[in-house]
Scaffold this motif. Structure first.
Motif, short mmCIF file in Angstrom:
data_model
loop_
_atom_site.label_atom_id
_atom_site.label_comp_id
_atom_site.label_asym_id
_atom_site.label_seq_id
_atom_site.Cartn_x
_atom_site.Cartn_y
_atom_site.Cartn_z
N GLN A 24 -4.81 17.49 11.78
CA GLN A 24 -3.50 16.91 11.54
C GLN A 24 -3.44 16.26 10.17
OE1 GLN A 24 -2.68 13.90 14.37
NE2 GLN A 24 -4.63 12.87 14.14
N VAL A 25 -2.28 16.32 9.55
CA VAL A 25 -2.06 15.73 8.24
C VAL A 25 -1.46 14.36 8.44
CG1 VAL A 25 -0.84 15.97 6.06
CG2 VAL A 25 -1.71 17.99 7.22
N LEU A 26 -2.03 13.36 7.80
CA LEU A 26 -1.53 12.00 7.93
C LEU A 26 -0.35 11.79 6.99
CD1 LEU A 26 -4.88 10.03 8.00
CD2 LEU A 26 -3.44 10.68 9.93
N ASP A 27 0.60 11.01 7.46
CA ASP A 27 1.78 10.68 6.66
C ASP A 27 1.46 9.46 5.81
OD1 ASP A 27 4.32 10.40 5.63
OD2 ASP A 27 5.09 9.39 7.41
N THR A 28 0.77 9.68 4.69
CA THR A 28 0.37 8.55 3.86
C THR A 28 1.54 7.96 3.10
OG1 THR A 28 -0.24 10.07 2.09
CG2 THR A 28 -1.98 9.37 3.59
N ALA A 29 2.53 8.76 2.74
CA ALA A 29 3.68 8.22 2.01
C ALA A 29 4.44 7.24 2.89
CB ALA A 29 4.59 9.35 1.56
N GLY A 30 4.62 7.55 4.16
CA GLY A 30 5.29 6.65 5.08
C GLY A 30 4.52 5.35 5.26
N ARG A 31 3.23 5.43 5.26
CA ARG A 31 2.41 4.23 5.41
C ARG A 31 2.52 3.34 4.17
NH1 ARG A 31 -3.23 5.94 8.35
NH2 ARG A 31 -2.28 6.88 10.19
N VAL A 32 2.54 3.95 3.00
CA VAL A 32 2.66 3.17 1.77
C VAL A 32 4.01 2.47 1.71
CG1 VAL A 32 2.80 3.34 -0.74
CG2 VAL A 32 1.02 4.57 0.49
N GLU A 33 5.07 3.18 2.06
CA GLU A 33 6.41 2.58 2.04
C GLU A 33 6.50 1.44 3.05
OE1 GLU A 33 8.73 3.04 -0.17
OE2 GLU A 33 7.33 4.43 -1.13
N ARG A 34 5.94 1.60 4.21
CA ARG A 34 5.97 0.55 5.22
C ARG A 34 5.19 -0.67 4.72
NH1 ARG A 34 4.55 3.33 9.90
NH2 ARG A 34 2.37 3.03 9.41
N PHE A 35 4.04 -0.44 4.04
CA PHE A 35 3.27 -1.54 3.48
C PHE A 35 4.08 -2.28 2.42
CE2 PHE A 35 0.41 -3.25 0.26
CZ PHE A 35 -0.48 -3.98 1.04
N ARG A 36 4.77 -1.55 1.55
CA ARG A 36 5.58 -2.18 0.50
C ARG A 36 6.73 -2.99 1.09
NH1 ARG A 36 5.58 2.66 -3.96
NH2 ARG A 36 3.51 2.18 -4.77
N ARG A 59 6.78 -4.40 4.00
CA ARG A 59 6.23 -5.54 4.72
C ARG A 59 5.69 -6.61 3.78
NH1 ARG A 59 2.19 -3.88 9.19
NH2 ARG A 59 4.12 -3.09 10.05
N TYR A 60 4.97 -6.22 2.74
CA TYR A 60 4.29 -7.18 1.89
C TYR A 60 4.86 -7.28 0.48
CZ TYR A 60 0.95 -7.05 5.68
OH TYR A 60 0.37 -7.11 6.91
N GLY A 61 5.81 -6.46 0.14
CA GLY A 61 6.45 -6.53 -1.17
C GLY A 61 5.75 -5.66 -2.18
N ALA A 62 6.43 -5.45 -3.30
CA ALA A 62 5.92 -4.58 -4.35
C ALA A 62 4.71 -5.18 -5.05
CB ALA A 62 7.01 -4.28 -5.37
N ASP A 63 4.62 -6.51 -5.13
CA ASP A 63 3.49 -7.16 -5.81
C ASP A 63 2.17 -6.86 -5.09
OD1 ASP A 63 5.14 -8.18 -7.73
OD2 ASP A 63 5.36 -10.13 -6.74
#
Length: 91
Positions: free
Chosen positions: A63-75, A77-81
């Motif tokens: 299976q291919v992980l959705d890394t782009a979705g994880r990065v966006e969710r992290f941003r 939640r915690y902000g761009a900084d």
């Protein structure tokens, strides 16, 4: 090496039923069933469920992980900084 304490290593055919592929290699495993190999000799054959020919890790079928979705969710939640790794100035 001490004599008579090591298992005997012999040529053995491992047959992957899922991928319909066979490998001739050396092993200490033995089998009563024999198969005639390409060189004309008969070797013990061991049937396996999974090998490098049918395992998802080796074939790329995992299976291919959705890394782009994880990065966006992290941003979100915690902000761009936090995503850029920058830290506030410390005094």
């Amino acid at each position: 090496m001490k004599p008579r304490i090591h298992p005997v290593s012999r040529p053995v055919v491992f047959r992957d039923r899922a991928a319909d592929v066979a490998f001739l290699t050396r092993s200490t495993a033995d089998s009563v069933e024999r198969v005639r190999w390409e060189d004309g000799n008969a070797y013990p054959v061991i049937d396996v469920d999974t090998s490098s020919a049918s395992h998802p890790f080796y074939t790329g079928g995992g299976q291919v992980l959705d890394t782009a979705g994880r990065v966006e969710r992290f941003r979100r939640r915690y902000g761009a900084d936090a995503a850029s790794g920058s830290r506030p100035n410390e005094v």
